[in-house]
Design a protein around this motif. Sequence first.
Motif, PDB file in Angstrom:
ATOM      1  N   TRP A   4      57.944  27.968  44.887  1.00 55.00           N
ATOM      2  CA  TRP A   4      58.229  29.387  44.708  1.00 55.00           C
ATOM      3  C   TRP A   4      59.169  29.632  43.537  1.00 55.00           C
ATOM      4  O   TRP A   4      59.067  30.666  42.858  1.00 55.00           O
ATOM      5  N   ASP A   5      60.066  28.698  43.281  1.00 52.59           N
ATOM      6  CA  ASP A   5      60.934  28.819  42.103  1.00 52.59           C
ATOM      7  C   ASP A   5      60.119  28.722  40.819  1.00 52.59           C
ATOM      8  O   ASP A   5      60.346  29.485  39.861  1.00 52.59           O
ATOM      9  N   LEU A   6      59.171  27.776  40.795  1.00 51.71           N
ATOM     10  CA  LEU A   6      58.315  27.639  39.619  1.00 51.71           C
ATOM     11  C   LEU A   6      57.410  28.856  39.450  1.00 51.71           C
ATOM     12  O   LEU A   6      57.143  29.299  38.330  1.00 51.71           O
ATOM     13  N   LEU A   7      56.924  29.394  40.563  1.00 45.64           N
ATOM     14  CA  LEU A   7      56.103  30.603  40.498  1.00 45.64           C
ATOM     15  C   LEU A   7      56.905  31.767  39.927  1.00 45.64           C
ATOM     16  O   LEU A   7      56.385  32.581  39.142  1.00 45.64           O
ATOM     17  N   ALA A   8      58.175  31.835  40.297  1.00 45.88           N
ATOM     18  CA  ALA A   8      59.038  32.894  39.783  1.00 45.88           C
ATOM     19  C   ALA A   8      59.261  32.743  38.280  1.00 45.88           C
ATOM     20  O   ALA A   8      59.453  33.745  37.565  1.00 45.88           O
ATOM     21  N   VAL A   9      59.239  31.511  37.784  1.00 47.44           N
ATOM     22  CA  VAL A   9      59.385  31.274  36.341  1.00 47.44           C
ATOM     23  C   VAL A   9      58.079  31.567  35.616  1.00 47.44           C
ATOM     24  O   VAL A   9      58.071  32.110  34.497  1.00 47.44           O
ATOM     25  N   ALA A  10      56.945  31.205  36.235  1.00 51.29           N
ATOM     26  CA  ALA A  10      55.647  31.319  35.561  1.00 51.29           C
ATOM     27  C   ALA A  10      55.101  32.736  35.543  1.00 51.29           C
ATOM     28  O   ALA A  10      54.383  33.120  34.605  1.00 51.29           O
ATOM     29  N   SER A  11      55.401  33.540  36.557  1.00 54.03           N
ATOM     30  CA  SER A  11      54.762  34.850  36.672  1.00 54.03           C
ATOM     31  C   SER A  11      55.299  35.926  35.723  1.00 54.03           C
ATOM     32  O   SER A  11      54.500  36.748  35.244  1.00 54.03           O
ATOM     33  N   PRO A  12      56.613  36.002  35.421  1.00 58.85           N
ATOM     34  CA  PRO A  12      57.080  37.082  34.547  1.00 58.85           C
ATOM     35  C   PRO A  12      56.392  37.148  33.184  1.00 58.85           C
ATOM     36  O   PRO A  12      56.052  38.253  32.742  1.00 58.85           O
ATOM     37  N   PRO A  13      56.160  36.025  32.470  1.00 61.39           N
ATOM     38  CA  PRO A  13      55.456  36.142  31.181  1.00 61.39           C
ATOM     39  C   PRO A  13      54.060  36.746  31.321  1.00 61.39           C
ATOM     40  O   PRO A  13      53.646  37.542  30.473  1.00 61.39           O
ATOM     41  N   GLY A 118      45.455  31.806  20.185  1.00 61.24           N
ATOM     42  CA  GLY A 118      46.455  32.333  19.270  1.00 61.24           C
ATOM     43  C   GLY A 118      47.351  33.374  19.891  1.00 61.24           C
ATOM     44  O   GLY A 118      48.542  33.151  20.113  1.00 61.24           O
ATOM     45  N   ASN A 119      46.779  34.533  20.202  1.00 62.19           N
ATOM     46  CA  ASN A 119      47.577  35.673  20.652  1.00 62.19           C
ATOM     47  C   ASN A 119      48.334  35.396  21.944  1.00 62.19           C
ATOM     48  O   ASN A 119      49.555  35.586  22.022  1.00 62.19           O
ATOM     49  N   LEU A 120      47.620  34.942  22.974  1.00 62.48           N
ATOM     50  CA  LEU A 120      48.275  34.727  24.276  1.00 62.48           C
ATOM     51  C   LEU A 120      49.259  33.567  24.276  1.00 62.48           C
ATOM     52  O   LEU A 120      50.352  33.696  24.830  1.00 62.48           O
ATOM     53  N   PRO A 121      48.914  32.384  23.708  1.00 59.33           N
ATOM     54  CA  PRO A 121      49.935  31.317  23.680  1.00 59.33           C
ATOM     55  C   PRO A 121      51.220  31.731  22.977  1.00 59.33           C
ATOM     56  O   PRO A 121      52.311  31.360  23.408  1.00 59.33           O
ATOM     57  N   ILE A 122      51.108  32.519  21.903  1.00 57.94           N
ATOM     58  CA  ILE A 122      52.309  32.960  21.185  1.00 57.94           C
ATOM     59  C   ILE A 122      53.159  33.876  22.054  1.00 57.94           C
ATOM     60  O   ILE A 122      54.388  33.916  21.928  1.00 57.94           O
ATOM     61  N   VAL A 123      52.497  34.607  22.971  1.00 52.12           N
ATOM     62  CA  VAL A 123      53.241  35.500  23.865  1.00 52.12           C
ATOM     63  C   VAL A 123      53.773  34.743  25.073  1.00 52.12           C
ATOM     64  O   VAL A 123      54.954  34.847  25.428  1.00 52.12           O
ATOM     65  N   ILE A 124      52.912  33.961  25.729  1.00 53.13           N
ATOM     66  CA  ILE A 124      53.236  33.390  27.038  1.00 53.13           C
ATOM     67  C   ILE A 124      54.120  32.157  26.934  1.00 53.13           C
ATOM     68  O   ILE A 124      55.126  32.039  27.649  1.00 53.13           O
ATOM     69  N   ILE A 125      53.754  31.223  26.065  1.00 55.29           N
ATOM     70  CA  ILE A 125      54.439  29.926  26.052  1.00 55.29           C
ATOM     71  C   ILE A 125      55.923  30.051  25.675  1.00 55.29           C
ATOM     72  O   ILE A 125      56.785  29.506  26.370  1.00 55.29           O
TER      73      ILE A 125
END
Length: 416
Positions: A4-13, A118-125
């Motif tokens: 759940w901690d990892l989910l909390a980190v992964a979901s906001p982006p 291109g577009n999404l990795p630059i935003v999400i990662i």
Amino acid sequence: MGFWDLLAVASPPILQVLIISALGAFMATEYFNNLLSADTRKSLNKIVFIVFTPSLVFSSFAETVTLDDMISWWFMPVNVGFTFLFGGILGWIIVKLLKPNLKVEGLIIGACSSGNLGNLPIVIIPAICDEKGGPFGEHDACRKTALSYASFSMSLGGIFIWTYTYQLIHSRSMKFKALEAAEILKVPNKDLGADAETHLLEEKRRESTAIEVRAANVEDTENQVMVEQGSSNVLKENFWGRMISISRQLLEELMAPPTIATFMGFIFGGIAWLKNLIVGQNAPLRVIQDCIKLLGEGTIPCITLLLGGNLTQGLRSSSVKKSEIVSTIVARFIVLPFIGLLVVKAAKELGFLPVDPLFQYVLVMQYAMPPAMNISTMAQLFDVGQEECSVILLWTYAAAVIALTGWSTFLMWLLS
């Protein structure tokens, strides 16, 4: 860290992309006075492509990339090639099983093989690094490295998309237009006043015509051989014409502003004295790097708004079958990422990858990205399947909200 901690980190982006995309979609409607109309999106897309994205790519590469990094990243081009290869195979299997309309065939194969690298990795990662408790190290170092990985991914994806995917959709579009023209030329005999005698006369006329054609075929055997030789020469010319077209398209992609910025970023990052000119507190030309970074900061919000605006057209059409959409989603977000995970784990076991877990995270996420938005540009360019393309992109990007969050959480748990 727990699940759940990892989910909390992964979901906001992912939620950030969803919220800003929704704003972009709303801005493209009449409720917002069509602020992001089709013409506005085209103009803004040109600014992002020519100014903002190259600035972001160059500033991140020049600041973080070294010569050792270039050598250690050699597997990323291979990995991007694998995403297109395995995705293309999955798309071909879907086409053979479901037998969709010809103008949809190229879109399905393209959507399965050509991910948004291109577009999404630059935003999400890089946004993963902004969350507290992330598994990829200190915030500043993580974000700079993530931008470098995402920028390199974008340049590689552009080369593959504008060569492989371009030719794929172009060939299917030309075939569809040829068949469509052939159907238009077919004029069946629908004379309501024709009686049995008229049809009998028509049959006799066809028979006499067939006899004449057979006689002509016997007499013109030598001419037929000459025609076959000529057709083979035409095929050879067509082959070389395609090769020249592909080479020209590849050269144009290599001359695209983001690709040039990638190469220049590698040069300035790999050569120490050039890097010292613009990077660092005591760099004599530091103001240039600061200006480029300032321009690059406009990339992510503009790209995300454009993403939402471009997806609005998919709400106006429903001509694609549900089975085709579901099959594309399953192939793109379940089967292909699982194949990518096996590929990256094998490469790690063979010692092909650097130790950095963020690099491995990026490699697997390249398989899990939704289809490239450039597919929509190609559909508009060839004027075939534009509405169908919008439907496929709309539903795949809707599914990507859940898929990207799930895969990101799983990968962070696996690599932490």
